[in-house]
Design a protein around this motif. Structure first.
Motif, PDB file in Angstrom:
ATOM      1  N   TRP A 179       0.837  -1.206   0.000  1.00 55.59           N
ATOM      2  CA  TRP A 179       0.000   0.000   0.000  1.00 55.59           C
ATOM      3  C   TRP A 179       0.865   1.248   0.000  1.00 55.59           C
ATOM      4  O   TRP A 179       0.493   2.283  -0.522  1.00 55.59           O
ATOM      5  CB  TRP A 179      -0.988  -0.019   1.181  1.00 55.59           C
ATOM      6  CG  TRP A 179      -0.382  -0.006   2.548  1.00 55.59           C
ATOM      7  CD1 TRP A 179      -0.060  -1.086   3.317  1.00 55.59           C
ATOM      8  CD2 TRP A 179      -0.003   1.140   3.317  1.00 55.59           C
ATOM      9  NE1 TRP A 179       0.497  -0.679   4.505  1.00 55.59           N
ATOM     10  CE2 TRP A 179       0.534   0.676   4.553  1.00 55.59           C
ATOM     11  CE3 TRP A 179      -0.083   2.522   3.096  1.00 55.59           C
ATOM     12  CZ2 TRP A 179       0.999   1.547   5.542  1.00 55.59           C
ATOM     13  CZ3 TRP A 179       0.376   3.386   4.090  1.00 55.59           C
ATOM     14  CH2 TRP A 179       0.913   2.884   5.293  1.00 55.59           C
ATOM     15  N   ILE A 180       2.046   1.170   0.581  1.00 52.25           N
ATOM     16  CA  ILE A 180       2.960   2.322   0.576  1.00 52.25           C
ATOM     17  C   ILE A 180       3.424   2.587  -0.849  1.00 52.25           C
ATOM     18  O   ILE A 180       3.447   3.732  -1.323  1.00 52.25           O
ATOM     19  CB  ILE A 180       4.165   2.072   1.506  1.00 52.25           C
ATOM     20  CG1 ILE A 180       3.699   2.047   2.958  1.00 52.25           C
ATOM     21  CG2 ILE A 180       5.237   3.134   1.301  1.00 52.25           C
ATOM     22  CD1 ILE A 180       4.769   1.671   3.958  1.00 52.25           C
TER      23      ILE A 180
ATOM     24  N   ILE B 213       0.564   4.203  -2.816  1.00 52.07           N
ATOM     25  CA  ILE B 213       0.381   5.633  -2.515  1.00 52.07           C
ATOM     26  C   ILE B 213       1.447   6.446  -3.237  1.00 52.07           C
ATOM     27  O   ILE B 213       1.182   7.505  -3.822  1.00 52.07           O
ATOM     28  CB  ILE B 213       0.446   5.897  -0.991  1.00 52.07           C
ATOM     29  CG1 ILE B 213      -0.773   5.296  -0.316  1.00 52.07           C
ATOM     30  CG2 ILE B 213       0.531   7.392  -0.692  1.00 52.07           C
ATOM     31  CD1 ILE B 213      -0.718   5.343   1.202  1.00 52.07           C
ATOM     32  N   PHE B 214       2.661   5.947  -3.213  1.00 50.42           N
ATOM     33  CA  PHE B 214       3.766   6.667  -3.853  1.00 50.42           C
ATOM     34  C   PHE B 214       3.537   6.793  -5.350  1.00 50.42           C
ATOM     35  O   PHE B 214       3.723   7.858  -5.947  1.00 50.42           O
ATOM     36  CB  PHE B 214       5.069   5.918  -3.568  1.00 50.42           C
ATOM     37  CG  PHE B 214       6.243   6.840  -3.396  1.00 50.42           C
ATOM     38  CD1 PHE B 214       7.270   6.851  -4.315  1.00 50.42           C
ATOM     39  CD2 PHE B 214       6.310   7.708  -2.313  1.00 50.42           C
ATOM     40  CE1 PHE B 214       8.341   7.705  -4.151  1.00 50.42           C
ATOM     41  CE2 PHE B 214       7.373   8.558  -2.143  1.00 50.42           C
ATOM     42  CZ  PHE B 214       8.401   8.556  -3.078  1.00 50.42           C
TER      43      PHE B 214
ATOM     44  N   THR C  16       0.815   9.248  -6.147  1.00 55.38           N
ATOM     45  CA  THR C  16       1.267  10.633  -5.967  1.00 55.38           C
ATOM     46  C   THR C  16       2.028  11.104  -7.187  1.00 55.38           C
ATOM     47  O   THR C  16       1.826  12.214  -7.680  1.00 55.38           O
ATOM     48  CB  THR C  16       2.186  10.746  -4.733  1.00 55.38           C
ATOM     49  OG1 THR C  16       1.518  10.189  -3.612  1.00 55.38           O
ATOM     50  CG2 THR C  16       2.569  12.183  -4.453  1.00 55.38           C
ATOM     51  N   ILE C  17       2.907  10.254  -7.682  1.00 48.17           N
ATOM     52  CA  ILE C  17       3.692  10.623  -8.865  1.00 48.17           C
ATOM     53  C   ILE C  17       2.766  10.828 -10.058  1.00 48.17           C
ATOM     54  O   ILE C  17       2.930  11.768 -10.842  1.00 48.17           O
ATOM     55  CB  ILE C  17       4.776   9.568  -9.177  1.00 48.17           C
ATOM     56  CG1 ILE C  17       5.783   9.500  -8.028  1.00 48.17           C
ATOM     57  CG2 ILE C  17       5.485   9.877 -10.489  1.00 48.17           C
ATOM     58  CD1 ILE C  17       6.772   8.388  -8.140  1.00 48.17           C
TER      59      ILE C  17
ATOM     60  N   VAL D 143      -0.407  11.710 -10.062  1.00 46.46           N
ATOM     61  CA  VAL D 143      -1.162  12.966  -9.867  1.00 46.46           C
ATOM     62  C   VAL D 143      -0.275  14.156 -10.157  1.00 46.46           C
ATOM     63  O   VAL D 143      -0.664  15.124 -10.798  1.00 46.46           O
ATOM     64  CB  VAL D 143      -1.715  13.042  -8.418  1.00 46.46           C
ATOM     65  CG1 VAL D 143      -2.205  14.441  -8.100  1.00 46.46           C
ATOM     66  CG2 VAL D 143      -2.816  12.044  -8.222  1.00 46.46           C
ATOM     67  N   ALA D 144       0.972  14.056  -9.717  1.00 45.32           N
ATOM     68  CA  ALA D 144       1.903  15.176  -9.860  1.00 45.32           C
ATOM     69  C   ALA D 144       2.263  15.414 -11.313  1.00 45.32           C
ATOM     70  O   ALA D 144       2.654  16.513 -11.686  1.00 45.32           O
ATOM     71  CB  ALA D 144       3.157  14.908  -9.043  1.00 45.32           C
ATOM     72  N   CYS D 145       2.150  14.379 -12.140  1.00 47.95           N
ATOM     73  CA  CYS D 145       2.623  14.534 -13.513  1.00 47.95           C
ATOM     74  C   CYS D 145       1.498  14.804 -14.496  1.00 47.95           C
ATOM     75  O   CYS D 145       1.697  14.756 -15.697  1.00 47.95           O
ATOM     76  CB  CYS D 145       3.404  13.294 -13.937  1.00 47.95           C
ATOM     77  SG  CYS D 145       4.905  13.086 -12.966  1.00 47.95           S
ATOM     78  N   ARG D 146       0.308  15.080 -14.015  1.00 44.38           N
ATOM     79  CA  ARG D 146      -0.816  15.346 -14.931  1.00 44.38           C
ATOM     80  C   ARG D 146      -0.615  16.646 -15.675  1.00 44.38           C
ATOM     81  O   ARG D 146      -0.081  17.606 -15.139  1.00 44.38           O
ATOM     82  CB  ARG D 146      -2.110  15.449 -14.107  1.00 44.38           C
ATOM     83  CG  ARG D 146      -3.220  14.613 -14.660  1.00 44.38           C
ATOM     84  CD  ARG D 146      -4.425  14.558 -13.772  1.00 44.38           C
ATOM     85  NE  ARG D 146      -4.714  15.774 -13.084  1.00 44.38           N
ATOM     86  CZ  ARG D 146      -5.481  15.809 -11.985  1.00 44.38           C
ATOM     87  NH1 ARG D 146      -5.972  14.716 -11.502  1.00 44.38           N
ATOM     88  NH2 ARG D 146      -5.708  16.940 -11.371  1.00 44.38           N
TER      89      ARG D 146
END
Lengths: 265, 171
Positions: free
Chosen positions: A3-4, A7-8, A11-12, A14-17
């Motif tokens: 799960w970690i 999540i990571f 995040t990546i 989402v950040a790269c959209r």
């Protein structure tokens, strides 16, 4: 552990959209790297703050607060009085240049008060400099009346500055119209659309300066339709920055220059 | 000076590890950090040795990564020295080093680097599942290449962080 990792990865992703960009909006640091900003590194209107703001790729210039000493020299300082933030007291207009050169901010780095002329080596042709003229003397409760001296000081700065885009800003209409020399274009600061349109009609100003919270996109477009420029200020949070950019002003004065550059590019 | 400090730190850590005569215990966890640059969310791995509990963390800035959609990674190492160590409660103080980097302007080439050196404390409470808290203060260096002057620009400033988290003892 799975799960970690999930999540990571999310995040990546989402950040790269892909996101919208705002190529026509020019970004200016508010008093350098921002007013009362934790991550500004240096105090507002200090030489270090202005130098850092001008060196960031994506920054188009700075807005700085200009006050005039007893000797008529332009100094950079935001507040009406020196008491709260410096090791001195009183008003800039009541002090001589020699007295002001000994004053520093009450910060860890003890940045010094600087003259407007001291930023000249850090400007370039591509930079925009907006001079927010603080003409009000809080110690005498009146506006400065030595306008010829002020105009000479400003024109002197303009002639020596590498930047070709220098503007003055003031919220005091009556004070603004007393300036006879129109070599430096003026922006008028207001919170009301009617006041903005009246100023545009009656005075040869370059444009209007507005707070982000007071004007919406339609009102800004209405001002721009008169072929005048719009400057938005009072922008701090990422949400505020995004809302200001979407209004498509000509210039955006931001207190968080790094976050604004991220939003724009 | 920084290289010397890092070498010294690595030697000390090695010495601490060699000097252990008890089996180390491990923990993994996550924490949220209040910090001037951003709110950090980190994933941590900690080893409990005899005298120190070194911790390695990797994370990201929440504001930049999630709300501004620009990934902002963070790497950290912390070495708290045990002051109080019981089965339920631990208190340690020690140095930490953090590194993070970000490309502000996608159209430009310059990457902004920050490295941070702090002293602080770390508390954990619990047996298997633990509540963690800590804070630290120190200084931070920012460095980037100015594309205008083509020169490296660096600035230092005071920094701090306060964090809250949870961890799980793996053994």
């Amino acid at each position: 552990m799975r799960w970690i990792n999930l999540i990571f990865i999310c995040t990546i992703l989402v950040a790269c959209r892909k996101k919208e960009t705002f190529p026509t909006v020019q970004l200016l640091g508010h008093a350098g790297m921002g007013l009362s900003q934790q991550n500004a590194v240096y105090v507002d209107n200090s030489l270090e703050s202005i130098e850092l703001a001008l060196s960031l790729t994506g920054s188009n210039g700075v807005e700085i607060d200009v006050q005039f000493s007893k000797d008529g020299t332009a100094w950079l300082f935001h507040d009406f009085k020196l008491d709260e933030r410096t090791n001195s007291s009183g008003c800039i207009a009541e002090k001589t240049d020699e007295e002001l050169s000994k004053i520093h901010y009450k910060t860890l780095k003890k940045e010094k008060l600087i003259r407007l002329s001291e930023i000249l080596p850090y400007t370039s042709e591509s930079h925009i400099i907006i001079l927010d003229l603080k003409g009000f003397n809080a110690c005498t409760n009146s506006y400065l009346s030595n306008l010829e001296s002020i105009e000479n000081e400003l024109v002197n700065f303009k002639n020596k500055c590498k930047s070709t885009a220098i503007f003055c800003v003031t919220p005091n209409y009556d004070w603004m119209i007393q300036f006879k020399l129109i070599e430096i274009p003026f922006f008028f600061e207001t919170d009301e659309l009617s006041s903005a349109l009246a100023a545009i009609e009656n005075q040869p100003i370059e444009g209007i300066v507005v707070r982000n919270s007071k004007f919406d996109r339609e009102e800004i477009a209405q001002i721009q339709a008169t072929e005048k420029k719009v400057v938005i200020f009072e922008v701090r949070s990422p949400k505020g920055i995004r809302s200001a950019l979407r209004k498509l002003p000509d210039y955006l004065i931001t207190d968080d220059l790094r976050a604004t550059i991220i939003e724009k590019y | 000076m920084i290289k010397g400090a890092l070498v010294g730190f690595c030697l000390f850590l090695q010495f601490s590890v060699v000097a252990q005569d008890s089996i180390p215990r491990f923990e993994t966890g996550t924490a949220l950090h209040l910090h001037p640059i951003d709110f950090w969310h980190t994933f941590e791995f900690q080893a409990h040795l005899k005298k120190v509990s070194p911790l390695f963390s990797v994370g990201y800035g929440i504001n930049r990564s999630l709300f501004q959609r620009r990934f902002f990674p963070h790497l950290g190492v912390e070495v708290p020295f045990k002051l109080i160590s019981t089965s339920k409660f631990n208190l340690g103080v020690g140095p930490s080093v953090n590194v993070y980097f970000l490309r502000l302007n996608r159209a430009g080439k310059s990457m902004h680097f920050w490295h941070e050196y702090m002293l602080g404390y770390r508390i954990s409470y619990g047996k298997r599942w633990k509540f963690t808290h800590g804070s630290a203060a120190g200084f931070r260096m920012e460095r980037f290449q100015s594309e205008l002057t083509n020169q490296a620009v660096s600035h230092s400033s005071f920094s701090y962080q306060i964090h809250l988290g949870v961890s799980y003892a793996l053994d």
